[in-house]
Design a protein around this motif. Structure first.
Motif, PDB file in Angstrom:
ATOM      1  N   TRP A   3       0.818  -1.212   0.000  1.00 47.69           N
ATOM      2  CA  TRP A   3       0.000   0.000   0.000  1.00 47.69           C
ATOM      3  C   TRP A   3       0.847   1.255   0.000  1.00 47.69           C
ATOM      4  O   TRP A   3       0.383   2.326   0.356  1.00 47.69           O
ATOM      5  N   SER A   6      -0.636   4.221  -1.891  1.00 55.52           N
ATOM      6  CA  SER A   6      -2.068   4.401  -1.668  1.00 55.52           C
ATOM      7  C   SER A   6      -2.386   5.768  -1.077  1.00 55.52           C
ATOM      8  O   SER A   6      -1.620   6.300  -0.280  1.00 55.52           O
ATOM      9  N   LEU A  23      -8.311   2.808   2.017  1.00 59.90           N
ATOM     10  CA  LEU A  23      -7.140   3.027   1.177  1.00 59.90           C
ATOM     11  C   LEU A  23      -7.542   2.936  -0.294  1.00 59.90           C
ATOM     12  O   LEU A  23      -8.289   2.035  -0.676  1.00 59.90           O
ATOM     13  N   ARG A  24      -7.027   3.851  -1.088  1.00 63.61           N
ATOM     14  CA  ARG A  24      -7.232   3.837  -2.546  1.00 63.61           C
ATOM     15  C   ARG A  24      -5.907   3.447  -3.155  1.00 63.61           C
ATOM     16  O   ARG A  24      -4.926   4.173  -3.036  1.00 63.61           O
ATOM     17  N   ASN A  25      -5.873   2.276  -3.802  1.00 61.94           N
ATOM     18  CA  ASN A  25      -4.625   1.730  -4.312  1.00 61.94           C
ATOM     19  C   ASN A  25      -4.694   1.555  -5.830  1.00 61.94           C
ATOM     20  O   ASN A  25      -5.388   0.663  -6.315  1.00 61.94           O
TER      21      ASN A  25
END
Length: 142
Positions: A3, A6, A23-25
């Motif tokens: 991550w 992220s 979380l934006r991954n």
């Protein structure tokens, strides 16, 4: 799960995620993005982790080998094509921690379109120092 690249939504304490975080991954190909919802303690996620991919909502246990299940499948347009919620022990455990709405189509759409707020009342996971809930979404014992 790596991550490092992220973006996150949630509260930090001493530079580490604490409590419920999203979380934006982005994928290495640059075309897709996955989102991960978990309850963090000093930057380390507790099990389970709910993953929102372009084609599915999945629940994963990272601290136990090979504990993974897809809870809801979506077609290319983002409409539900298959739903195994209620049939999976892993999906059910995520619902108990985060609330029944977390594996819903509406939450999937809000996350994929950037309209999801991690501080939303949908989530029932304990915040740091929170008293345990007893019944219902926000109930507390007196």
């Amino acid at each position: 799960m790596a991550w490092a690249n992220s973006d996150h939504q949630g509260m930090c304490l001493n530079g580490k995620l604490e409590g419920v975080g999203l979380l934006r991954n982005p994928h290495p190909d640059g075309k897709k993005v996955s989102f991960y919802l978990a309850n963090f303690r000093a930057g380390i996620p507790d099990d389970p982790i709910v993953a929102f991919h372009s084609e599915a909502i999945a629940v994963n246990y990272v601290q136990q080998a090979k504990q993974f299940d897809v809870c809801v499948w979506f077609d290319e347009s983002g409409k539900k094509s298959d739903d195994i919620r209620g049939k999976s022990r892993i999906c059910n455990s995520a619902e108990k921690i985060f609330g029944s709405d977390i594996l819903s189509d509406a939450t999937y759409q809000r996350i994929r379109t950037g309209q999801f707020n991690v501080r939303s009342p949908v989530l029932i996971a304990d915040a740091p120092g929170d008293a345990p809930k007893t019944v219902g979404r926000g109930a507390r014992s007196q």
